[in-house]
Design a protein around this motif. Structure first.
Motif, mmCIF file in Angstrom:
data_model
loop_
_atom_site.group_PDB
_atom_site.id
_atom_site.type_symbol
_atom_site.label_atom_id
_atom_site.label_comp_id
_atom_site.label_asym_id
_atom_site.label_seq_id
_atom_site.Cartn_x
_atom_site.Cartn_y
_atom_site.Cartn_z
ATOM 1 N N THR A 101 -0.320 -1.218 -8.976
ATOM 2 C CA THR A 101 -0.072 0.196 -8.680
ATOM 3 C C THR A 101 0.217 0.978 -9.951
ATOM 4 N N ARG B 278 -3.017 1.759 -11.487
ATOM 5 C CA ARG B 278 -3.708 2.837 -10.773
ATOM 6 C C ARG B 278 -3.095 4.195 -11.126
ATOM 7 N N LYS C 252 1.493 -1.256 -3.981
ATOM 8 C CA LYS C 252 1.846 -2.652 -3.753
ATOM 9 C C LYS C 252 3.307 -2.900 -4.129
ATOM 10 N N GLN D 122 -0.354 8.770 -3.252
ATOM 11 C CA GLN D 122 -1.305 7.667 -3.131
ATOM 12 C C GLN D 122 -1.390 7.163 -1.693
ATOM 13 N N GLN D 123 -2.529 6.578 -1.364
ATOM 14 C CA GLN D 123 -2.677 5.937 -0.058
ATOM 15 C C GLN D 123 -1.705 4.760 0.041
ATOM 16 N N ASP D 124 -1.171 4.551 1.217
ATOM 17 C CA ASP D 124 -0.154 3.512 1.409
ATOM 18 C C ASP D 124 -0.653 2.130 0.988
ATOM 19 N N ASP D 125 -1.935 1.827 1.288
ATOM 20 C CA ASP D 125 -2.433 0.483 0.988
ATOM 21 C C ASP D 125 -2.686 0.262 -0.505
ATOM 22 N N LEU D 126 -2.545 1.308 -1.301
ATOM 23 C CA LEU D 126 -2.736 1.180 -2.742
ATOM 24 C C LEU D 126 -1.413 1.097 -3.496
#
Length: 304
Positions: free
Chosen positions: A272, A275, A115, A109-113
């Motif tokens: 997260t 997601r 939490k 996953q992208q780092d900003d996604l």
């Protein structure tokens, strides 16, 4: 307790042999493998739990497929105890698999996604589950119930009390039993494909996975007799089994993510986990599509 070094020699099984010889050869091989992996497990080998579980499943499965070759008892009791042992080993193995799968999923996953310390939360939870399950494994392997199972399997091989069917041609009996397991799998897949409810279909697919595994192991026992045709069935059934296994892993992972999202602790908010659940839903649908594609080829190529 028996060890893998002092077991009776496995019967020779070939195209002209009896069904009983084919069955006992396979049972002897898997019994020896179970004991080998038990020894590795006791010394801390990382993959021993998985391999021991596989051998117990092979034993139980082939004793079910070829059950007409043995008296109902003690074979039925042995199958029940092998199921218990596989469940004991399975709790630890499942924690290993889920930990690896989820940590890989988070890393993708992208780092900003992501939490909060989600990876640390997952690692801590599943490491703890594995440690608890591994303790149970070691405790049960040292208990009377496991010792009795080992003894009963040894006695089955030393004095197998076979039925009349076991004296018949391995080629004919094995082919008939494989066809029966193949019909079971086909009925289950047909039922799953007719089911519109996702949750109910997932449960049926899980049972179909077990059926594919049973077919695979029945064909494995038949390989010394059936040759290339039996080997092709083993490979095809394994391919179907793995596709259904990926689907089931996604189902179990989503259940765990729901639990983690409801109990995030210090592992961040539920965002997260939600997601990751959505990503797993996509993977589950993809696994089902892969299975349907593979099944078309399987059904066409393996008429038996």
């Amino acid at each position: 307790m028996a060890s893998a070094t002092d077991l009776p020699a496995a019967p020779v099984a070939g195209p002209d042999g009896t069904a009983g010889d084919a069955l006992l050869r396979y049972v002897a091989e898997q019994y020896a493998e179970m004991l080998r992996q038990e020894g590795r497990l006791r010394t801390g080998e990382a993959d021993a739990i998985h391999k021991m579980r596989v051998s117990t499943r092979r034993l139980r499965s082939v004793l079910a497929s070829y059950r007409k070759l043995l008296p109902e008892q003690p074979a039925k009791q042995i199958r029940a105890e092998l199921k218990w042992l596989a469940q004991v080993l399975g709790a630890a193995r499942d924690a290993q698999v889920m930990r690896h799968r989820l940590l890989e999923l988070v890393a993708s996953q992208q780092d900003d996604l992501v939490k909060g310390p989600v990876s640390a939360r997952i690692d801590a939870e599943l490491t703890a589950r594995y440690a608890e399950a591994a303790q149970t494994v070691h405790r049960e392997l040292g208990a009377k119930r496991y010792a009795a199972l080992v003894r009963e399997l040894g006695e089955l091989l030393e004095d197998p009390q076979l039925t009349g069917t076991a004296s018949r041609s391995a080629r004919k009996v094995g082919r008939r039993l494989i066809r029966r397991d193949l019909r079971r799998l086909r009925r289950r897949v047909r039922k799953a494909r007719e089911e519109n409810d996702d949750a109910r279909r997932a449960k049926i697919f899980h049972e179909a996975r077990k059926d594919a595994k049973r077919l695979r192991y029945a064909a494995e026992a038949y390989v010394p007799v059936g040759g290339e045709r039996a080997t092709a069935m083993v490979e095809a059934a394994e391919t179907v089994q793995k596709a259904l296994g990926e689907h089931q892993d996604s189902v179990v992972t989503r259940e765990l993510l729901v639990w983690l999202g409801a109990h995030p602790g210090r592992g961040g908010s539920g965002f997260t986990y939600g997601r990751l659940h959505a990503v797993e839903e996509q993977q589950g649908r993809a696994a089902e599509q892969d299975f349907r594609r593979l099944w078309q080829g399987f059904a066409a190529a393996h008429g038996w």
